[in-house]
Design a protein around this motif. Structure first.
Motif, PDB file in Angstrom:
ATOM      1  N   LEU A 132       1.045  -1.357  -0.063  1.00 25.64           N
ATOM      2  CA  LEU A 132      -0.009  -0.039   0.014  1.00 25.64           C
ATOM      3  C   LEU A 132       0.702   1.246   0.187  1.00 25.64           C
ATOM      4  O   LEU A 132       0.146   2.229  -0.344  1.00 25.64           O
ATOM      5  CB  LEU A 132      -0.915  -0.105   1.124  1.00 25.64           C
ATOM      6  CG  LEU A 132      -2.332  -0.908   1.144  1.00 25.64           C
ATOM      7  CD1 LEU A 132      -2.901  -0.965   2.445  1.00 25.64           C
ATOM      8  CD2 LEU A 132      -3.031  -0.668  -0.033  1.00 25.64           C
ATOM      9  N   ASN A 133       2.136   1.242   0.421  1.00 26.77           N
ATOM     10  CA  ASN A 133       2.934   2.259   0.460  1.00 26.77           C
ATOM     11  C   ASN A 133       3.567   2.709  -0.964  1.00 26.77           C
ATOM     12  O   ASN A 133       4.133   3.673  -1.009  1.00 26.77           O
ATOM     13  CB  ASN A 133       4.422   2.284   1.611  1.00 26.77           C
ATOM     14  CG  ASN A 133       5.075   0.885   1.253  1.00 26.77           C
ATOM     15  OD1 ASN A 133       4.887   0.282   0.362  1.00 26.77           O
ATOM     16  ND2 ASN A 133       5.851   0.982   2.192  1.00 26.77           N
ATOM     17  N   ASP A 134       3.375   1.699  -1.844  1.00 33.68           N
ATOM     18  CA  ASP A 134       3.690   1.913  -3.379  1.00 33.68           C
ATOM     19  C   ASP A 134       3.099   3.091  -3.868  1.00 33.68           C
ATOM     20  O   ASP A 134       1.366   2.941  -3.957  1.00 33.68           O
ATOM     21  CB  ASP A 134       3.798   0.812  -3.938  1.00 33.68           C
ATOM     22  CG  ASP A 134       4.486   1.026  -5.240  1.00 33.68           C
ATOM     23  OD1 ASP A 134       3.971   1.980  -6.096  1.00 33.68           O
ATOM     24  OD2 ASP A 134       5.332   0.107  -5.604  1.00 33.68           O
ATOM     25  N   PRO A 135       3.458   4.220  -4.377  1.00 35.18           N
ATOM     26  CA  PRO A 135       2.483   5.083  -5.018  1.00 35.18           C
ATOM     27  C   PRO A 135       1.702   4.537  -6.128  1.00 35.18           C
ATOM     28  O   PRO A 135       0.562   5.257  -6.378  1.00 35.18           O
ATOM     29  CB  PRO A 135       3.559   6.130  -5.624  1.00 35.18           C
ATOM     30  CG  PRO A 135       4.785   5.418  -5.803  1.00 35.18           C
ATOM     31  CD  PRO A 135       4.693   4.251  -4.609  1.00 35.18           C
ATOM     32  N   ASN A 136       2.102   3.420  -6.962  1.00 37.56           N
ATOM     33  CA  ASN A 136       1.175   3.005  -7.828  1.00 37.56           C
ATOM     34  C   ASN A 136       0.181   1.916  -7.412  1.00 37.56           C
ATOM     35  O   ASN A 136      -0.596   1.407  -8.188  1.00 37.56           O
ATOM     36  CB  ASN A 136       2.211   2.108  -8.698  1.00 37.56           C
ATOM     37  CG  ASN A 136       2.720   3.109  -9.671  1.00 37.56           C
ATOM     38  OD1 ASN A 136       2.343   4.121 -10.130  1.00 37.56           O
ATOM     39  ND2 ASN A 136       3.886   2.824 -10.115  1.00 37.56           N
ATOM     40  N   ALA A 137       0.129   1.708  -5.820  1.00 34.41           N
ATOM     41  CA  ALA A 137      -0.796   0.776  -5.387  1.00 34.41           C
ATOM     42  C   ALA A 137      -2.376   1.011  -5.721  1.00 34.41           C
ATOM     43  O   ALA A 137      -2.855  -0.081  -6.121  1.00 34.41           O
ATOM     44  CB  ALA A 137      -0.720   0.640  -4.016  1.00 34.41           C
ATOM     45  N   PHE A 139       0.088   3.287 -17.728  1.00 32.05           N
ATOM     46  CA  PHE A 139       0.648   2.155 -18.044  1.00 32.05           C
ATOM     47  C   PHE A 139       0.462   1.092 -16.914  1.00 32.05           C
ATOM     48  O   PHE A 139       0.998   0.090 -16.766  1.00 32.05           O
ATOM     49  CB  PHE A 139       2.259   2.237 -18.157  1.00 32.05           C
ATOM     50  CG  PHE A 139       2.439   3.180 -19.483  1.00 32.05           C
ATOM     51  CD1 PHE A 139       2.588   2.659 -20.656  1.00 32.05           C
ATOM     52  CD2 PHE A 139       2.750   4.488 -19.014  1.00 32.05           C
ATOM     53  CE1 PHE A 139       2.690   3.525 -21.660  1.00 32.05           C
ATOM     54  CE2 PHE A 139       2.844   5.402 -20.308  1.00 32.05           C
ATOM     55  CZ  PHE A 139       2.946   4.926 -21.402  1.00 32.05           C
ATOM     56  N   GLU A 140      -0.374   1.378 -15.900  1.00 30.06           N
ATOM     57  CA  GLU A 140      -0.840   0.592 -14.745  1.00 30.06           C
ATOM     58  C   GLU A 140      -2.149   0.003 -15.133  1.00 30.06           C
ATOM     59  O   GLU A 140      -2.961   0.579 -16.200  1.00 30.06           O
ATOM     60  CB  GLU A 140      -0.890   1.485 -13.465  1.00 30.06           C
ATOM     61  CG  GLU A 140       0.295   1.924 -13.021  1.00 30.06           C
ATOM     62  CD  GLU A 140       1.283   0.751 -12.649  1.00 30.06           C
ATOM     63  OE1 GLU A 140       1.063  -0.417 -12.137  1.00 30.06           O
ATOM     64  OE2 GLU A 140       2.542   0.948 -12.529  1.00 30.06           O
ATOM     65  N   PRO A 141      -2.436  -1.111 -14.618  1.00 30.47           N
ATOM     66  CA  PRO A 141      -3.807  -2.057 -15.221  1.00 30.47           C
ATOM     67  C   PRO A 141      -4.893  -1.013 -15.133  1.00 30.47           C
ATOM     68  O   PRO A 141      -5.830  -1.054 -16.025  1.00 30.47           O
ATOM     69  CB  PRO A 141      -3.914  -3.194 -14.022  1.00 30.47           C
ATOM     70  CG  PRO A 141      -2.432  -3.282 -13.851  1.00 30.47           C
ATOM     71  CD  PRO A 141      -1.753  -2.083 -13.887  1.00 30.47           C
ATOM     72  N   LEU A 142      -5.117  -0.323 -14.173  1.00 25.82           N
ATOM     73  CA  LEU A 142      -6.411   0.669 -13.717  1.00 25.82           C
ATOM     74  C   LEU A 142      -6.308   1.705 -14.828  1.00 25.82           C
ATOM     75  O   LEU A 142      -7.408   1.856 -15.542  1.00 25.82           O
ATOM     76  CB  LEU A 142      -6.549   1.053 -12.301  1.00 25.82           C
ATOM     77  CG  LEU A 142      -7.630   1.682 -12.105  1.00 25.82           C
ATOM     78  CD1 LEU A 142      -8.982   0.463 -12.346  1.00 25.82           C
ATOM     79  CD2 LEU A 142      -7.638   2.259 -10.769  1.00 25.82           C
ATOM     80  N   ASP A 143      -5.145   2.326 -15.258  1.00 26.13           N
ATOM     81  CA  ASP A 143      -5.235   3.129 -16.297  1.00 26.13           C
ATOM     82  C   ASP A 143      -5.706   2.669 -17.680  1.00 26.13           C
ATOM     83  O   ASP A 143      -6.585   3.253 -18.245  1.00 26.13           O
ATOM     84  CB  ASP A 143      -3.478   3.584 -16.385  1.00 26.13           C
ATOM     85  CG  ASP A 143      -3.018   4.485 -15.394  1.00 26.13           C
ATOM     86  OD1 ASP A 143      -3.710   5.317 -14.497  1.00 26.13           O
ATOM     87  OD2 ASP A 143      -1.816   4.304 -15.013  1.00 26.13           O
TER      88      ASP A 143
END
Length: 374
Positions: free
Chosen positions: A6-11, A226-230
């Motif tokens: 959760l502390n990852d900014p891309n979480a 480039f992330e799944p949700l994006d």
């Protein structure tokens, strides 16, 4: 369970619950099969890595576009870089991905193995630093890329002019995405119905250059990260517009992309470059699909300094990279894929580059047709 801490900014952009919610919304909208092209190799890798293509099949079919700068850099420019690297007093600087891209006479990696001074840099300004540290040698930077790299590559030229570093030149290989998109849409056999535009390109250029294409061809375009949700939010926007027959340019990446892009970066591009016809590897020449240096900065143009000429060599007949880059074929359609052509022994740039579609299919085991477990 979450995919990353959760502390990852891309979480939030890899959160399985959020991903499932968007997937459900997309599937609830779907009434038929749609073909969507992702324009960027980074998107291709993310789609395959995270299994987004499998989550949405068979209703959504993804095809791959010509958005990998290494993949579309023509053989003729690779040959020029190799020829210059072989010169005694030249240091050839390049991004690492370009070293293994095959030209008609080998690669820059092979040239370096034979004794040429070929160096990997991580930024154009690193190449300029080489020129300042080696005033008695010519340093040539192989400046590839789309709109994303043009400002950074351009800054190195502006700095060279400001500092009077005249042993620094650039092989300019700058491409623009919208003319390639127009070429795809104009093809009589085109079957692409929506496009995912690359967020890093639009972070520089904004959305305006896509709107005329959207209106003219009535095709929805969504800018994504480039992330799944994006990526899924971009697909959702395209499916919404396709199902309602209301094509528009949408932004699924507002945290990084402003509607008007980056005015300062655009100013650098305008100052240094002017539109030019560009040869795209495996595709051919697309009018006004790239940039060349303005005459004001010609002394930093390697083609001018060294009198380089562009000759278009023959491509390997078996390689289908050009068709793959236009979304007309997928990597397993190529008879050489995973046979004569592998990441260790690539026939085309799409198997070399970290963003290449063929390398991504090979890496993420996307073909049941071949045993890729070795």
């Amino acid at each position: 369970m979450r995919l990353i801490p959760l502390n990852d900014p891309n979480a939030p952009f890899r959160d399985p619950q959020l991903v499932q919610a968007v997937l459900k919304r997309i599937k609830n909208r779907l009434s038929r099969h749609w073909v969507i092209m992702e324009m960027c190799g980074g998107q291709t890798n993310a789609i395959l890595k995270h299994g987004i293509d499998q989550l949405l099949e068979p209703e959504i079919e993804f095809v791959h576009g010509p958005g990998c700068p290494v993949c579309v850099t023509p053989v003729s420019l690779v040959d020029q870089a190799i020829a210059l690297a072989a010169e005694k007093d030249v240091i050839l600087a390049s991004y690492g991905d370009m070293l293994r891209v095959p030209g008609s006479r080998g690669s820059l990696a092979g040239c370096r193995a034979a004794g040429a001074d070929v160096r990997v840099v991580y930024a154009a300004l690193d190449a300029l630093a080489l020129a300042r540290a080696n005033p008695n040698r010519e340093v040539v930077f192989f400046g590839i890329g789309f709109e994303t790299t043009a400002p950074a590559n351009g800054i190195s030229i502006l700095e060279a002019a400001r500092l009077s570093v005249f042993n620094f030149t650039v092989i300019v290989s700058q491409f623009c995405v919208p003319p390639a998109l127009e070429m795809i849409l104009n093809a009589p056999d085109n079957h692409v119905q929506g496009f995912l535009a690359a967020g890093h390109v639009c972070a520089v250029m904004g959305l305006d250059e896509y709107r005329p294409l959207c209106q003219r061809f009535r095709v929805p375009i969504s800018v994504t990260g480039f992330e799944p949700l994006d990526l899924l939010l971009g697909v959702e926007q395209i499916v919404r517009d396709l199902e309602a027959d209301t094509p528009q340019v949408s932004n699924a990446y507002p945290r990084s992309v402003a509607d008007k892009g980056n005015p300062q970066a655009q100013k650098i591009i305008t100052q240094l470059f002017e539109p030019a016809d560009r040869e795209w590897r495996g595709i051919g020449t697309i009018p006004n699909s790239g940039w060349k240096l303005k005459d004001t900065y010609a002394q930093f143009d390697a083609s001018v300094r060294f009198g380089l000429t562009c000759q278009v060599p023959e491509q390997p007949d078996v390689c289908m990279a050009g068709m793959i880059l236009q979304g007309k074929k997928t990597p397993p359609d190529c008879p050489a894929f995973a046979r004569q052509c592998t990441p260790d022994y690539p026939l085309g740039a799409t198997m070399v580059s970290g963003e290449g579609a063929c390398a991504a299919w090979y890496r993420y085991r996307r073909s049941a047709k071949y045993d890729l477990s070795a």
